[in-house]
Design a protein around this motif. Structure first.
Motif, PDB file in Angstrom:
ATOM      1  N   THR A  28      13.767  24.071  -1.404  1.00 23.97           N
ATOM      2  CA  THR A  28      14.095  25.559  -1.375  1.00 23.97           C
ATOM      3  C   THR A  28      15.288  25.994  -1.103  1.00 23.97           C
ATOM      4  OG1 THR A  28      13.041  25.701   0.643  1.00 23.97           O
ATOM      5  CG2 THR A  28      11.659  25.766  -0.751  1.00 23.97           C
ATOM      6  N   GLU A  29      15.799  27.167  -1.476  1.00 20.27           N
ATOM      7  CA  GLU A  29      17.109  27.414  -1.343  1.00 20.27           C
ATOM      8  C   GLU A  29      17.555  28.790  -1.088  1.00 20.27           C
ATOM      9  OE1 GLU A  29      20.322  25.614  -4.258  1.00 20.27           O
ATOM     10  OE2 GLU A  29      20.415  27.580  -4.674  1.00 20.27           O
ATOM     11  N   LYS A  30      18.572  29.078  -0.107  1.00  9.13           N
ATOM     12  CA  LYS A  30      18.706  30.417   0.060  1.00  9.13           C
ATOM     13  C   LYS A  30      20.139  30.639  -0.417  1.00  9.13           C
ATOM     14  CE  LYS A  30      15.659  31.971   3.965  1.00  9.13           C
ATOM     15  NZ  LYS A  30      15.819  32.415   5.358  1.00  9.13           N
ATOM     16  N   ASN A  31      20.437  31.846  -0.732  1.00 13.92           N
ATOM     17  CA  ASN A  31      21.640  32.195  -1.307  1.00 13.92           C
ATOM     18  C   ASN A  31      22.650  32.729   0.072  1.00 13.92           C
ATOM     19  OD1 ASN A  31      24.070  32.951  -2.256  1.00 13.92           O
ATOM     20  ND2 ASN A  31      23.260  34.499  -3.631  1.00 13.92           N
ATOM     21  N   ALA A  32      23.454  32.056   0.565  1.00 11.23           N
ATOM     22  CA  ALA A  32      24.204  32.680   1.732  1.00 11.23           C
ATOM     23  C   ALA A  32      25.480  33.369   1.479  1.00 11.23           C
ATOM     24  CB  ALA A  32      24.450  31.653   2.713  1.00 11.23           C
ATOM     25  N   THR A  33      25.899  33.471  -0.079  1.00  7.41           N
ATOM     26  CA  THR A  33      27.145  34.009  -0.361  1.00  7.41           C
ATOM     27  C   THR A  33      27.274  35.475   0.120  1.00  7.41           C
ATOM     28  OG1 THR A  33      26.956  32.474  -2.369  1.00  7.41           O
ATOM     29  CG2 THR A  33      28.476  34.239  -2.249  1.00  7.41           C
ATOM     30  N   PRO A  34      26.590  36.488  -0.002  1.00 14.53           N
ATOM     31  CA  PRO A  34      26.893  37.810   0.339  1.00 14.53           C
ATOM     32  C   PRO A  34      26.983  37.945   1.854  1.00 14.53           C
ATOM     33  CG  PRO A  34      24.901  37.651  -1.404  1.00 14.53           C
ATOM     34  CD  PRO A  34      25.107  36.220  -1.005  1.00 14.53           C
ATOM     35  N   TRP A  35      26.119  37.229   2.295  1.00 10.12           N
ATOM     36  CA  TRP A  35      26.106  37.265   4.089  1.00 10.12           C
ATOM     37  C   TRP A  35      27.448  36.484   4.328  1.00 10.12           C
ATOM     38  CZ3 TRP A  35      26.989  33.490   7.645  1.00 10.12           C
ATOM     39  CH2 TRP A  35      26.863  33.702   8.834  1.00 10.12           C
ATOM     40  N   SER A  36      27.946  35.638   3.752  1.00 12.38           N
ATOM     41  CA  SER A  36      29.112  34.648   4.093  1.00 12.38           C
ATOM     42  C   SER A  36      30.339  35.604   3.779  1.00 12.38           C
ATOM     43  CB  SER A  36      29.140  33.639   3.453  1.00 12.38           C
ATOM     44  OG  SER A  36      28.265  32.687   3.671  1.00 12.38           O
ATOM     45  N   LYS A  37      30.287  36.479   2.789  1.00 11.48           N
ATOM     46  CA  LYS A  37      31.435  37.185   2.408  1.00 11.48           C
ATOM     47  C   LYS A  37      31.702  38.157   3.335  1.00 11.48           C
ATOM     48  CE  LYS A  37      31.947  36.274  -2.581  1.00 11.48           C
ATOM     49  NZ  LYS A  37      32.073  36.814  -3.878  1.00 11.48           N
ATOM     50  N   ASP A  38      30.640  38.908   3.903  1.00 11.18           N
ATOM     51  CA  ASP A  38      30.730  39.970   4.793  1.00 11.18           C
ATOM     52  C   ASP A  38      31.197  39.450   6.232  1.00 11.18           C
ATOM     53  OD1 ASP A  38      29.916  41.711   2.851  1.00 11.18           O
ATOM     54  OD2 ASP A  38      27.785  41.941   3.546  1.00 11.18           O
ATOM     55  N   ARG A  39      30.677  38.392   6.511  1.00 12.52           N
ATOM     56  CA  ARG A  39      30.793  37.756   7.827  1.00 12.52           C
ATOM     57  C   ARG A  39      32.077  37.170   7.988  1.00 12.52           C
ATOM     58  NH1 ARG A  39      31.006  38.793  12.543  1.00 12.52           N
ATOM     59  NH2 ARG A  39      30.679  37.310  14.146  1.00 12.52           N
ATOM     60  N   LEU A  40      32.939  36.682   6.972  1.00 15.90           N
ATOM     61  CA  LEU A  40      34.265  36.242   7.097  1.00 15.90           C
ATOM     62  C   LEU A  40      35.328  37.305   7.123  1.00 15.90           C
ATOM     63  CD1 LEU A  40      33.954  33.391   4.538  1.00 15.90           C
ATOM     64  CD2 LEU A  40      34.555  33.086   6.741  1.00 15.90           C
ATOM     65  N   ALA A  41      34.916  38.328   6.411  1.00 17.91           N
ATOM     66  CA  ALA A  41      35.499  39.643   6.486  1.00 17.91           C
ATOM     67  C   ALA A  41      35.737  40.191   8.109  1.00 17.91           C
ATOM     68  CB  ALA A  41      35.266  40.796   5.423  1.00 17.91           C
ATOM     69  N   GLN A  42      34.484  40.251   8.380  1.00 20.65           N
ATOM     70  CA  GLN A  42      34.302  40.806   9.872  1.00 20.65           C
ATOM     71  C   GLN A  42      35.051  40.046  10.912  1.00 20.65           C
ATOM     72  OE1 GLN A  42      30.138  40.864  10.629  1.00 20.65           O
ATOM     73  NE2 GLN A  42      29.790  42.520   8.974  1.00 20.65           N
ATOM     74  N   LEU A  43      35.199  38.789  10.742  1.00 24.00           N
ATOM     75  CA  LEU A  43      35.702  37.715  11.688  1.00 24.00           C
ATOM     76  C   LEU A  43      37.116  37.708  11.480  1.00 24.00           C
ATOM     77  CD1 LEU A  43      33.234  34.564  11.275  1.00 24.00           C
ATOM     78  CD2 LEU A  43      33.447  35.924  13.162  1.00 24.00           C
ATOM     79  N   PHE A  44      37.619  37.973  10.366  1.00 29.24           N
ATOM     80  CA  PHE A  44      39.273  37.975  10.382  1.00 29.24           C
ATOM     81  C   PHE A  44      40.035  39.279  10.203  1.00 29.24           C
ATOM     82  CE2 PHE A  44      38.064  33.758   8.598  1.00 29.24           C
ATOM     83  CZ  PHE A  44      39.061  33.001   9.444  1.00 29.24           C
ATOM     84  N   LYS A  45      39.205  40.560  10.055  1.00 32.13           N
ATOM     85  CA  LYS A  45      39.844  41.705   9.911  1.00 32.13           C
ATOM     86  C   LYS A  45      40.074  42.029  11.148  1.00 32.13           C
ATOM     87  CE  LYS A  45      39.772  46.404   7.995  1.00 32.13           C
ATOM     88  NZ  LYS A  45      38.952  47.139   7.052  1.00 32.13           N
ATOM     89  N   GLY A  46      41.437  42.280  11.446  1.00 28.17           N
ATOM     90  CA  GLY A  46      42.166  43.188  12.925  1.00 28.17           C
ATOM     91  C   GLY A  46      42.044  41.842  13.911  1.00 28.17           C
ATOM     92  N   LEU A  47      41.884  40.521  13.516  1.00 26.68           N
ATOM     93  CA  LEU A  47      42.154  39.529  14.461  1.00 26.68           C
ATOM     94  C   LEU A  47      43.538  39.404  15.273  1.00 26.68           C
ATOM     95  CD1 LEU A  47      41.010  36.967  15.807  1.00 26.68           C
ATOM     96  CD2 LEU A  47      41.997  35.977  13.748  1.00 26.68           C
ATOM     97  N   LYS A  48      43.849  39.567  16.398  1.00 27.61           N
ATOM     98  CA  LYS A  48      45.148  39.826  17.017  1.00 27.61           C
ATOM     99  C   LYS A  48      45.278  38.298  17.682  1.00 27.61           C
ATOM    100  CE  LYS A  48      46.111  43.469  18.973  1.00 27.61           C
ATOM    101  NZ  LYS A  48      46.244  44.401  20.214  1.00 27.61           N
ATOM    102  N   ILE A  49      46.439  37.785  17.531  1.00 22.58           N
ATOM    103  CA  ILE A  49      47.255  36.829  18.077  1.00 22.58           C
ATOM    104  C   ILE A  49      48.441  37.065  18.693  1.00 22.58           C
ATOM    105  CG2 ILE A  49      47.875  34.242  17.521  1.00 22.58           C
ATOM    106  CD1 ILE A  49      46.536  34.679  14.650  1.00 22.58           C
ATOM    107  N   GLU A  50      48.599  37.049  19.984  1.00 24.70           N
ATOM    108  CA  GLU A  50      49.572  37.468  20.893  1.00 24.70           C
ATOM    109  C   GLU A  50      49.876  36.802  21.847  1.00 24.70           C
ATOM    110  OE1 GLU A  50      50.708  41.906  23.180  1.00 24.70           O
ATOM    111  OE2 GLU A  50      48.630  41.199  22.568  1.00 24.70           O
ATOM    112  N   LYS A  51      50.981  36.242  21.900  1.00 19.06           N
ATOM    113  CA  LYS A  51      51.486  35.283  23.139  1.00 19.06           C
ATOM    114  C   LYS A  51      53.041  35.478  23.256  1.00 19.06           C
ATOM    115  CE  LYS A  51      51.200  30.671  24.926  1.00 19.06           C
ATOM    116  NZ  LYS A  51      50.899  29.381  24.687  1.00 19.06           N
ATOM    117  N   ASP A  52      53.632  35.575  24.495  1.00 24.01           N
ATOM    118  CA  ASP A  52      55.145  35.510  24.734  1.00 24.01           C
ATOM    119  C   ASP A  52      56.068  36.424  23.821  1.00 24.01           C
ATOM    120  OD1 ASP A  52      54.458  33.344  26.266  1.00 24.01           O
ATOM    121  OD2 ASP A  52      54.840  31.775  24.731  1.00 24.01           O
ATOM    122  N   GLY A  53      55.348  37.779  24.045  1.00 26.71           N
ATOM    123  CA  GLY A  53      56.175  38.718  23.351  1.00 26.71           C
ATOM    124  C   GLY A  53      56.017  38.664  21.802  1.00 26.71           C
TER     125      GLY A  53
END
Length: 353
Positions: A28-53
Motif C-alpha cells: 500500500t502506498e501514500k503519496n507524500a509529495t505535496p506534503w513534502s513540498k510544503d514542508r520543505l518550503a516552510q523549513l527553509f523560507k526565512g531560515l537565518k544563519i548568523e555568527k561573528d557579525g
C-alpha cells in the motif's frame, strides 16, 4: 508472446470486496509529495544563519523538483524520496558596508540513497567580490551544517507523519494499536557484489540520530550468453527501436543516448541508459513497473566479439531478493530466447558466471 510478468501470480494483487489488505501483506502506498513540498518550503523560507557579525537568510525555495512516497509491505514501512532543491539566500556583513549580496544553495541529491553527511550542498554567489566571497565561505563552513539540520528535520517529520494509519490491524487486533516497523530503502549497491545463496543486504541509517533498524534484501545476478552474430548486431538489437520492437513483440519507447529513457513490454520494463559504448557496453538503470516506487537496479551488459561469436555478460545489481529467481528466468525467456528466434542469432551457450 505474453508480456513480461504476465501470468505470474506473485505479481497479482487479488481484489477483495471489502478492500482489506490482509495482514498488511500487499503493497500500500501514500503519496507524500505535496506534503513534502510544503514542508520543505516552510523549513527553509526565512531560515537565518548568523555568527561573528555575518547574517545570511534563506529567502525562499526557488526550485523543488522530485517526489516522495511511503509504502507498507508485510507490516514494514519503506520511505522513498528524491529531491532536487535550489534555495535563494541573501547575506551581509553587519560590521562593514552592510550591503546585501545574493546567492544560491543547490542540493541535487536529497534522497534515501544518501546518508545525511553525503548529501551534496553547493554554495554559489551571484556577483563575486571580496565581501561576497567572504559570505560564500561563511555559508560553506557554517551555513551548510544548518541546512543539513533542516534536512534531517524534514526526514524525521516525514517518517512520523506518514507512519500514522498506514499499518492496518491484523485480524483479531482491530482494537489494538499497531506499531509500524520502519524500513528504509537501500543505499547504493556495489557493482561487484558477489553472487551467493544468501541475499546481499543494504543497511539504512539516519545520521540525525534515528536508526531505522531494518534492511532491504537485494541480490546480484551474473549471466553469460554466447550469440552467433557480430557485436554490432547484438548491440543494435538491444538499443535500436525497430529491433527491440521485433523481439519484444510490442511497441517500445527508446532513446539510445546517455540519459535517454526506454520503456519495454507494455510499460512493464523501464529505465534509462547511463552509458553506451557501441559494440562494447550498455549500462542502464532498470526496473520492473511493479517494484517499489523509486527502486531501480543497475544493469551492465558487456559485449566481446570473438572469431566465431559474440559473448554477452550481464551483471544486474539491486534485484529485490524475492524477484531473483524470476529475473533469471525472464532474461532468458523474454530477451535471449526471443532474440534468437527473431533474428536467428543462434544461442550457443548460456549460464551464470
Amino acid at each position: 508472446m505474453a508480456k513480461w510478468g504476465e501470468g505470474d501470480p506473485r505479481w497479482i494483487v487479488e481484489e477483495r470486496p471489502d478492500a482489506t489488505n490482509v495482514n498488511n501483506w500487499h503493497w500500500t502506498e501514500k503519496n507524500a509529495t505535496p506534503w513534502s513540498k510544503d514542508r520543505l518550503a516552510q523549513l527553509f523560507k526565512g531560515l537565518k544563519i548568523e555568527k561573528d557579525g555575518i547574517e545570511c537568510i534563506v529567502d525562499n525555495v526557488d526550485d523543488c523538483t522530485g517526489e516522495a512516497t511511503v509504502n507498507n509491505r508485510k507490516g514494514k514501512l519503506i520511505f522513498f524520496y528524491e529531491w532536487k532543491l535550489v534555495l535563494k539566500w541573501t547575506g551581509k556583513l553587519l560590521n562593514n558596508s552592510n550591503l546585501e549580496h545574493k546567492g544560491k544553495i543547490s542540493i541535487p541529491n536529497l534522497s534515501e540513497e544518501n546518508d545525511l553527511d553525503d548529501i551534496e550542498i553547493t554554495i554559489t554567489i551571484d556577483e563575486s567580490n571580496d565581501e561576497s566571497e567572504n559570505l560564500k565561505q561563511f555559508m560553506y563552513n557554517i551555513g551548510r551544517d544548518v541546512v543539513r539540520k533542516q534536512i534531517a528535520l524534514y526526514i524525521k517529520e516525514l517518517k512520523e507523519e506518514y507512519s500514522k494509519n498506514l499499518i492496518l490491524p491484523k485480524k483479531g487486533e482491530e482494537n489494538t494499536v499497531v506499531s509500524p516497523k520502519i524500513k528504509q530503502a537501500g543505499s547504493s549497491i556495489a557493482a561487484e557484489a558477489n553472487l551467493s545463496n544468501s541475499a546481499n543486504t543494504v543497511k539504512a541509517s539516519d545520521k540525525s540520530g534515528n536508526n531505522v533498524g531494518c534492511k532491504l534484501d537485494v541480490r546480484t545476478l551474473r549471466m553469460a550468453v554466447e550469440f552467433n552474430c557480430s557485436a554490432n548486431d547484438l548491440y543494435n538489437a538491444l538499443t535500436k527501436e525497430d529491433m527491440l520492437t521485433a523481439f519484444t513483440r510490442a511497441p517500445v519507447k527508446v532513446m539510445p543516448t546517455r540519459g535517454g529513457e526506454f520503456v519495454l513490454y507494455g510499460g512493464n520494463v523501464l529505465g534509462k541508459f547511463e552509458e553506451l559504448v557501441p559494440e562494447k557496453k550498455i549500462q542502464q538503470t532498470w526496473r520492473l513497473k511493479n517494484w517499489p516506487s523509486g527502486h531501480y537496479s543497475q544493469v551492465v551488459i558487456d559485449l566481446e566479439e570473438t572469431k566465431n561469436n559474440t559473448q554477452l555478460k550481464l551483471t544486474q545489481t539491486g534485484i529485490p531478493a524475492s524477484e531473483y529467481d524470476a529475473m533469471t528466468t525472464n532474461w532468458h525467456r523474454y530477451y535471449w530466447e526471443s532474440m534468437k528466434q527473431t533474428f536467428g542469432f543462434g544461442l550457443s551457450i548460456s549460464g551464470l558466471w
